[in-house]
Design a protein around this motif. Structure first.
Motif, short mmCIF file in Angstrom:
data_model
loop_
_atom_site.label_atom_id
_atom_site.label_comp_id
_atom_site.label_asym_id
_atom_site.label_seq_id
_atom_site.Cartn_x
_atom_site.Cartn_y
_atom_site.Cartn_z
N ARG A 66 0.83 -1.21 0.00
CA ARG A 66 0.00 0.00 0.00
C ARG A 66 0.86 1.25 0.00
NH1 ARG A 66 -4.01 -2.36 4.24
NH2 ARG A 66 -2.25 -1.87 5.59
N ASN A 67 0.24 2.39 -0.30
CA ASN A 67 0.93 3.67 -0.26
C ASN A 67 1.30 4.01 1.17
OD1 ASN A 67 0.72 4.05 -3.01
ND2 ASN A 67 -1.24 5.13 -2.86
N GLY A 68 2.32 4.85 1.30
CA GLY A 68 2.74 5.29 2.63
C GLY A 68 3.92 4.53 3.16
N ALA A 69 4.38 3.50 2.44
CA ALA A 69 5.54 2.73 2.88
C ALA A 69 6.81 3.38 2.35
CB ALA A 69 5.43 1.30 2.39
N ALA A 70 7.79 3.57 3.21
CA ALA A 70 9.05 4.17 2.81
C ALA A 70 9.88 3.16 2.02
CB ALA A 70 9.81 4.66 4.04
N ASP A 71 10.87 3.67 1.28
CA ASP A 71 11.75 2.80 0.52
C ASP A 71 12.59 1.94 1.46
OD1 ASP A 71 10.81 4.00 -1.78
OD2 ASP A 71 12.37 5.55 -1.74
N PRO A 72 12.99 0.75 1.01
CA PRO A 72 13.76 -0.15 1.89
C PRO A 72 15.04 0.49 2.44
CG PRO A 72 12.95 -1.36 -0.02
CD PRO A 72 12.64 0.09 -0.26
N TRP A 73 15.75 1.24 1.57
CA TRP A 73 17.00 1.82 2.06
C TRP A 73 16.73 2.90 3.11
CZ3 TRP A 73 18.41 6.96 1.70
CH2 TRP A 73 17.64 7.76 0.85
N LEU A 74 15.60 3.59 3.00
CA LEU A 74 15.24 4.57 4.03
C LEU A 74 14.91 3.87 5.34
CD1 LEU A 74 13.05 7.13 2.04
CD2 LEU A 74 15.37 7.46 2.91
N LEU A 75 14.19 2.75 5.25
CA LEU A 75 13.86 2.00 6.46
C LEU A 75 15.13 1.47 7.12
CD1 LEU A 75 10.71 0.01 5.29
CD2 LEU A 75 10.79 2.05 6.72
N ALA A 76 16.08 1.02 6.31
CA ALA A 76 17.33 0.52 6.87
C ALA A 76 18.11 1.64 7.55
CB ALA A 76 18.17 -0.13 5.77
N PHE A 77 18.11 2.82 6.93
CA PHE A 77 18.80 3.96 7.52
C PHE A 77 18.16 4.36 8.84
CE2 PHE A 77 19.43 8.61 7.90
CZ PHE A 77 20.83 8.63 7.95
N CYS A 78 16.83 4.39 8.87
CA CYS A 78 16.13 4.72 10.11
C CYS A 78 16.36 3.66 11.17
CB CYS A 78 14.64 4.88 9.84
SG CYS A 78 14.23 6.29 8.77
N ALA A 79 16.41 2.39 10.76
CA ALA A 79 16.67 1.32 11.72
C ALA A 79 18.05 1.47 12.34
CB ALA A 79 16.53 -0.03 11.04
N SER A 80 19.01 1.98 11.57
CA SER A 80 20.34 2.21 12.14
C SER A 80 20.30 3.26 13.24
CB SER A 80 21.31 2.63 11.04
OG SER A 80 20.99 3.93 10.54
N GLY A 81 19.43 4.26 13.07
CA GLY A 81 19.27 5.25 14.13
C GLY A 81 18.67 4.64 15.38
N THR A 82 17.73 3.72 15.21
CA THR A 82 17.15 3.03 16.36
C THR A 82 18.20 2.20 17.07
OG1 THR A 82 15.03 2.93 15.20
CG2 THR A 82 15.32 1.46 17.07
N LEU A 83 19.04 1.51 16.30
CA LEU A 83 20.10 0.71 16.90
C LEU A 83 21.08 1.59 17.66
CD1 LEU A 83 21.53 -2.00 17.25
CD2 LEU A 83 22.68 -1.60 15.05
N LEU A 84 21.43 2.74 17.08
CA LEU A 84 22.35 3.64 17.76
C LEU A 84 21.74 4.16 19.06
CD1 LEU A 84 24.97 5.22 17.87
CD2 LEU A 84 23.94 6.97 16.42
#
Length: 572
Positions: free
Chosen positions: A241-259
């Motif tokens: 569905r619409n509203g889902a971010a690109d995979p590389w954006l999700l991975a980048f954001c997940a790195s912030g969560t890990l940090l």
């Protein structure tokens, strides 16, 4: 989280009702809200003064930048970024008073919180499922105008929130957490918009918000907020569905969560939650009442309007424009509840509640909007009149009884007329009268119109307190009077031992009293001639110092003829 629903939208908005609030009014309102409390105010007792003391030690080179401390003890809130900002500003602006220099970055953080709340509401209102009903013959609000009108309303709702004013103007980690929570809300809203541009910049803002929360002492809040959005985006991605971010954006954001998680471990921030209420609080009726009262007054009127939004849009709660701010608000309220109904934890829920409140406005009837306006008119006008009445009584001595009541609370205070403080108060009161005349005049539909008086009244009362009553509040809520009286007892050039003092008292003696302090320890020899003790810790004093070397000198009250004070001992 539930999937998006496609029931009819409850918002019915014409193009005429989606008028923009003039930009100069929004900018002026934000300026008048941010500057009072930023200029001329001393750090007040409590976390405000204690955090300033930590910043001052770092700026003077007496503390470790990786382990912010106050007189050898860790800061009350284990964080890095808030103390670094204040200390760096003090070092870079040595020509300004230290308390003003430390407060300047926090003025920018408050402006960032207001701006991000507006932009988050704009992005959420731009989503397709948030749009109002399309009219059969046209005339419904255009999407861009509708989004701007709701964003204006969200900003007004945030400014109108009663609990925001004091805590957002302090130099504490809580004020920094508010700014980064707002930034994270905006980034999530923008990344959830399918047609948004500059998605890389939005991801960087998301990363900065999550990591900023961790560096400001709230890593678990950042993990919950960011992790919830990531889980929702992954679910949207799997469903296509619409509203889902690109995979590389999700991975980048997940790195912030890990940090953020790594920073939580590095800062040993589980100790931050030692004050968590126990599980028995779930069945403690008094705890629930305390939490309910705090939620009602602290978030007024945004909290009530947010509740109306949940009810009116109940068939569409799975839509991103509602689910995202609901999640942010729930996390903030849960943190408040777990921390024994802490108002500082609830502060993080206000931007999300303001965004939710904006979506209630297109569904309200004219009578409900008028009721909100009349309440704001009566409540804030009454508060402003009381502020002016007691100030005039204090300045003139008439009526005598109100003036005596104020002076009883501020023994030793001498009121003086300051025209530099009186003029802004007069201009603000005049602007309030103009706003009343405009609002009570001919009815013209506008989505944000019902929140103008609430936001204007809240800003007026804060302006009056930070102008007319600023000298009295600095005297009554600060540590300067007692710090200067204790400094007058210390021999010139000598140091002072302290025992049992909190961070606020220590920072006051250091900054206002100009004293060199040392913590009293039995295993360390000291040549200090004066010992200052908190009365509540006097019973344990014998465990810390040899009492045979000291004699009680006097108890110095915080204010003259005030029961609160500090015990002072002189070396024999």
């Amino acid at each position: 989280m539930v999937p998006e629903l496609h029931s009819p939208t409850p918002a019915i908005v014409s193009q005429q009702a989606a008028r923009r609030l003039p930009r100069w009014i929004l900018l002026l309102l934000g300026l008048v809200y941010v500057l009072p409390g930023l200029l001329g105010r001393q750090p007040w007792s409590g976390p405000d003064l204690a955090s300033f003391g930590v910043m001052l030690e770092l700026a003077q080179g007496a503390g470790d930048w990786l382990h912010p401390q106050l007189l050898g003890e860790p800061a009350a809130v284990q964080a890095w970024l808030p103390y670094w900002l204040g200390a760096a500003s003090i070092k870079l602006l040595p020509f300004l008073p230290a308390e003003l220099a430390a407060r300047l970055p926090y003025g920018l953080l408050l402006a960032l919180a207001l701006s991000c709340t507006w932009m988050a509401a704009y992005q959420l209102a731009s989503l397709p499922n948030a749009q109002p009903v399309a009219f059969a013959f046209g005339g419904e609000a255009r999407p861009q105008d509708y989004a701007r009108a709701l964003a204006d309303a969200a900003l007004l709702a945030l400014v109108a929130s009663l609990g925001l004013a004091q805590l957002a103007h302090e130099t504490t980690p809580d004020a920094a957490q508010l700014a980064f929570a707002s930034l994270l809300l905006f980034a999530c809203a923008r990344l959830s918009s399918p047609g948004s541009r500059w998605r890389g910049v939005s991801a960087a803002a998301w990363w900065l918000g999550a990591v900023g929360l961790a560096l400001s002492g709230a890593p678990w809040v950042g993990l919950a907020l960011g992790g919830g959005w990531l889980a929702w985006s992954l679910r949207l991605k799997r469903s296509g569905r619409n509203g889902a971010a690109d995979p590389w954006l999700l991975a980048f954001c997940a790195s912030g969560t890990l940090l953020a998680a790594l920073l939580a471990w590095r800062l040993e921030l589980p100790s931050r939650f030692e004050q968590l209420s126990d599980w028995a609080a779930w069945t403690d009726l008094a705890h629930w009442r305390r939490f309910g009262r705090l939620l009602l007054w602290f978030s007024w009127p945004a909290g009530l309007l947010a509740l109306l939004t949940v009810w009116r849009w109940r068939r569409r709660l799975g839509n991103t424009h509602l689910l995202l701010p609901i999640w942010f608000a729930v996390v903030g309220m849960a943190s408040c509840w777990l921390l024994d109904a802490s108002d500082r934890a609830l502060l993080l829920a206000l931007p999300a509640l303001a965004c939710l409140a904006a979506f209630a406005l297109p569904t309200l009837s004219r009578s409900v909007t008028a009721l909100i306006d009349w309440f704001a008119l009566l409540f804030f006008s009454g508060c402003a009149l009381l502020i002016w009445f007691y100030w005039l009584a204090l300045q003139t001595g008439a009526p005598a009884k109100p003036a005596a009541n104020v002076l009883r609370l501020l023994p030793g205070f001498k009121p003086e007329l300051d025209w530099t403080l009186l003029l802004p108060a007069l201009l603000g009161s005049l602007a309030w009268l103009i706003a009343l005349a405009w609002r009570l005049g001919r009815y013209r539909p506008a989505l944000w119109k019902g929140l103008v008086l609430s936001a204007g009244g809240s800003t007026l009362c804060w302006l009056l307190l930070m102008t007319l009553w600023l000298p009295a509040l600095n005297y009554g809520m600060g540590q300067e009077p007692i710090s200067r009286r204790i400094a007058a007892l210390a021999p010139a050039g000598s140091c002072v031992l302290v025992h049992g003092l909190n961070g606020s008292q220590i920072a006051g003696l250091q900054y206002h009293g100009g004293l060199k302090l040392e913590r009293a320890r039995r295993d360390r020899r000291s040549d200090c001639q004066l010992l200052v003790v908190e009365p509540k810790a006097a019973a344990r004093l014998a465990q810390t110092v040899d009492l045979s070397q000291w004699r009680a000198l006097r108890k110095v009250p915080r204010l003259r003829e005030n029961r609160d004070g500090l015990l002072v001992y002189l070396r024999r």
